[in-house]
Design an enzyme around this catalytic site. Sequence first.
Site, PDB file in Angstrom:
ATOM      1  N   HIS A   1      -3.895   6.495   1.362  1.00 22.81           N
ATOM      2  CA  HIS A   1      -4.211   5.134   0.950  1.00 22.81           C
ATOM      3  C   HIS A   1      -5.566   4.761   1.546  1.00 22.81           C
ATOM      4  O   HIS A   1      -5.814   4.970   2.737  1.00 22.81           O
ATOM      5  CB  HIS A   1      -3.136   4.172   1.434  1.00 22.81           C
ATOM      6  CG  HIS A   1      -3.567   2.745   1.441  1.00 22.81           C
ATOM      7  ND1 HIS A   1      -4.053   2.110   0.310  1.00 22.81           N
ATOM      8  CD2 HIS A   1      -3.625   1.827   2.447  1.00 22.81           C
ATOM      9  CE1 HIS A   1      -4.372   0.868   0.623  1.00 22.81           C
ATOM     10  NE2 HIS A   1      -4.125   0.669   1.906  1.00 22.81           N
TER      11      HIS A   1
ATOM     12  N   ASN B   1     -10.212  -1.427  -0.807  1.00 23.75           N
ATOM     13  CA  ASN B   1      -8.773  -1.256  -0.628  1.00 23.75           C
ATOM     14  C   ASN B   1      -8.068  -1.953  -1.791  1.00 23.75           C
ATOM     15  O   ASN B   1      -8.044  -3.176  -1.860  1.00 23.75           O
ATOM     16  CB  ASN B   1      -8.348  -1.870   0.714  1.00 23.75           C
ATOM     17  CG  ASN B   1      -6.871  -1.710   1.011  1.00 23.75           C
ATOM     18  OD1 ASN B   1      -6.045  -1.626   0.113  1.00 23.75           O
ATOM     19  ND2 ASN B   1      -6.526  -1.697   2.293  1.00 23.75           N
TER      20      ASN B   1
ATOM     21  N   CYS C   1       0.790  -1.236   0.000  1.00 21.91           N
ATOM     22  CA  CYS C   1       0.000   0.000   0.000  1.00 21.91           C
ATOM     23  C   CYS C   1       0.819   1.281   0.000  1.00 21.91           C
ATOM     24  O   CYS C   1       0.288   2.359  -0.246  1.00 21.91           O
ATOM     25  CB  CYS C   1      -0.966  -0.021   1.184  1.00 21.91           C
ATOM     26  SG  CYS C   1      -1.963  -1.530   1.226  1.00 21.91           S
TER      27      CYS C   1
END
Length: 335
Positions: A262, A292, A113
């Site tokens: 993020h 995500n 990420c």
Amino acid sequence: MLNIEKIEYHLPENVITNDDLADLNPDWDMNSIQKWTGVSKRFYANQNQTALDLALISSEKLLNHIKIARDDIDGLIFCTQSNDYIMPPNSTILHGMLKLSEDVFSFDFNLACSGFIYGLSIANGLLETNVAKNILLVNADTYSKYVNDRDRSTKVLFGDAASTSLLKKSNDGRGLIDIMCGTSGVNSNKIIVPAGGARKPKSDETSILKEDRNGNLRNDENLQMNGLAVYSFVNSKVPKQIIKILLNNKISIDEIDLFVFHQANKLVLESLTKILKIDPQKVFINIDKVSNTVSASIPIALKEAKEEGKIKDGYKVLCSGFGAGLSWGTCILQF
């Protein structure tokens, strides 16, 4: 300085809604889960579709919508944890699929990420030293292939995606103002797929399902995440780095026009907003629409924010990514 000239992305066709997960796991309280995740749907690759396949689509989309010729691309960087093979790297295969010049350098790097921020840092060095003029930064993963259907800590969060960004050197004041990256390797086991690599090859033993104290089922070949530890890590490390990069550049929180974090989950986004005392209207959130998407999360959010008019010429945008490694990175961009 480095400038992001254009971003394109691709989401696979399979849409997995919270209702789908509720049907799969009748004992899960999806209303409660959605309140902390913020995720209502996620996109999954087909069984035979890989991160490389998604990246090919996003890259072709970008190359077909830019003013420079394909032959002018001289660098290809591919960030993924979902390689097609142990070798060769995805970047070289994509290079061939895109029919790029043999003068193009191409390589992969393995990050999750924080991968977009790290990728910008790598590309910036290559541009500043005139190794390249036009770099493609690809961020693509298919975490759906790593998560167990009965693991609430991961199944509800992650989706598959690919993004491709065209990075160039800017001479007009737009682009990267500063960038910082950090690592906490002593906590590397907080987000991990234990089996499948050289340290612990797949075997009959690694495929055995185990139940944790929260009732989640997974085996050693599945993604395992210590959610509480990761949450604590983000709250501890990320705000400090953000404050440091702002102080180093004599920029106040109020001078940042938009924050693009993020898209980890709703709880993390709300926590960062509160700790840093940011106006919530300045925090871009799209996790409800795309979930995500690992290292593709920030570039997808940047493109959507610009399309929605939330990023305008002259805006200062702060981006921060954090995750497996444990690793984190923050940059300030001038649009």
